[in-house]
Design a protein around this motif. Sequence first.
Motif, short mmCIF file in Angstrom:
data_model
loop_
_atom_site.label_atom_id
_atom_site.label_comp_id
_atom_site.label_asym_id
_atom_site.label_seq_id
_atom_site.Cartn_x
_atom_site.Cartn_y
_atom_site.Cartn_z
N LYS A 296 -10.72 -7.35 -8.65
CA LYS A 296 -10.89 -8.57 -9.43
C LYS A 296 -11.01 -8.31 -10.92
O LYS A 296 -10.51 -9.09 -11.74
N ASP A 297 -11.67 -7.20 -11.30
CA ASP A 297 -11.83 -6.94 -12.74
C ASP A 297 -10.72 -6.06 -13.32
O ASP A 297 -10.74 -5.73 -14.50
N GLY A 298 -9.74 -5.69 -12.50
CA GLY A 298 -8.59 -4.95 -12.99
C GLY A 298 -8.73 -3.44 -12.97
O GLY A 298 -7.79 -2.73 -13.35
N THR A 299 -9.87 -2.92 -12.51
CA THR A 299 -10.02 -1.47 -12.41
C THR A 299 -9.03 -0.90 -11.41
O THR A 299 -8.37 0.12 -11.66
N ILE A 300 -8.92 -1.54 -10.25
CA ILE A 300 -7.94 -1.14 -9.23
C ILE A 300 -6.67 -1.94 -9.47
O ILE A 300 -6.70 -3.17 -9.53
N ASP A 301 -5.56 -1.26 -9.60
CA ASP A 301 -4.34 -1.90 -10.06
C ASP A 301 -3.56 -2.63 -8.97
O ASP A 301 -2.98 -3.68 -9.24
N PHE A 302 -3.53 -2.08 -7.77
CA PHE A 302 -2.76 -2.76 -6.73
C PHE A 302 -3.22 -2.34 -5.34
O PHE A 302 -4.05 -1.44 -5.17
N ILE A 303 -2.64 -3.02 -4.35
CA ILE A 303 -2.98 -2.83 -2.94
C ILE A 303 -1.77 -2.27 -2.21
O ILE A 303 -0.63 -2.64 -2.50
N THR A 304 -2.01 -1.39 -1.25
CA THR A 304 -0.94 -0.91 -0.37
C THR A 304 -1.37 -1.10 1.08
O THR A 304 -2.55 -1.25 1.39
N SER A 305 -0.38 -1.08 1.97
CA SER A 305 -0.71 -1.08 3.40
C SER A 305 -1.09 0.32 3.86
O SER A 305 -1.78 0.48 4.85
N ASP A 306 -0.61 1.33 3.13
CA ASP A 306 -0.73 2.73 3.55
C ASP A 306 -0.26 2.88 4.99
O ASP A 306 -0.87 3.58 5.81
N HIS A 307 0.85 2.23 5.27
CA HIS A 307 1.47 2.21 6.61
C HIS A 307 1.79 3.64 7.05
O HIS A 307 2.59 4.33 6.42
N ASP A 308 1.18 4.07 8.14
CA ASP A 308 1.32 5.45 8.59
C ASP A 308 1.41 5.49 10.11
O ASP A 308 0.40 5.68 10.80
N PRO A 309 2.62 5.29 10.67
CA PRO A 309 2.77 5.27 12.13
C PRO A 309 2.53 6.64 12.76
O PRO A 309 3.05 7.65 12.28
#
Length: 418
Positions: A296-309
């Motif tokens: 929310k405050d911009g420290t973390i830039d983005f989200i991933t699924s980290d999809h790892d089958p």
Amino acid sequence: MNILLKSATVFDPKSTHHNQTVDVLIENGLISKIDNNISCPTNCDEINLENLIISNGWFDASVSFGEPGYEDRETIANGIEVAAKSGFTQIGLNSNCYPYTDSKSIVNFLKTKAVGTAVNIYPIGSLTKKSEGTEIAELYDMQQAGAIAFNDYKKGTQNANLIKIALQYTQSFGGLVMSYPSNCNIAGEGLVNEGINSTRLGLKGTPALAEELQVSRDLFLLEYTGGKLHIPTISTQKSVALIKEAKAKGLNITCSVSADHLTITDDELASFDANYKIAPPLRTQQDVNALIEGLKDGTIDFITSDHDPIDIENKKLEFSHAIDGSIGLESLFVSLQDILGLDLLIEKITTTPQTIFGLSNSTITEGEKANLSLFTTKGTKTFTQEDILSTSTNSAYLGKKATGKVYGTYNNGILTLA
């Protein structure tokens, strides 16, 4: 394929049609007309989906398939279909295969596999040869071939001088170095987060310190060398604080978090279900709260699924013997929109990561290429095996609440519906 999307609510802050419910005509892969009521021309399929919302195509910057080498986990062809049906038109493909993505020939192979499909693949090259952490790989050649960054997937680089050299070398061509946050010596043989639950369950713990020491080391190196550094899948409260401080200093640092670390805690470990064995390990609710606040405050830039089958032979085992990893493409959107809200979630899977990795940002405007994700925010259910599209079924989100639904994507002239 020419299509007419009927009664679609546009979610694109850059578009003049933002938050408007309109018809969208797509011809020859381009958005040819946006209006209140469009009649479907000849050679066009009319698409009517309940409470349809469209946004710019989503980008997941941390996806693993099996191919080459582990096709039993997930082939590229099936993985592309999973991504498209899960709302993603662009993916960053990790060097989590064999042979590793440590040369331009493998980068070219991966890009070729995506030609003519609904999803654009952007390979992430190995930082070191064979991801062994001893010798820098062919970074410049891989970037020229199309690699968007360099990372030894889920392997913390223990040689600090190697990270230093990589940060110095990549400045000559604008390369992005990624460094997985784990000090192997501190982590030891830990299986889960070190804390109350690991003690109570008798499982070997990995302290948060293992991540935080590595983050701190890499930030010191970045301050010394300059360059661009990305730290993937941070998971602790202290890591958020360290990166926030580094950004305040003006360092060129970015970071990401996986959807699972925003929605699941180590309280789930009581079931001894190996689907909850992931890396970094699931942390505490305090860590989850800090990660959400960091987004929310911009420290973390983005989200991933980290999809790892992971195939069933390597996952459905005694907890200590199972391989780390969870699939996540199918569950990312439905797990997070309640927690983050649509504005923040879409930003963190479109504009922000695309900018960091140097990808173009599309917009929903007449004359632009149609690169769209199709979804609705309405409806709730439980995420079950029936919602899994991947060949492997190792989802940590099974049994959890799913809000909304992903209908699919339109990209590269291809409509893909789930």
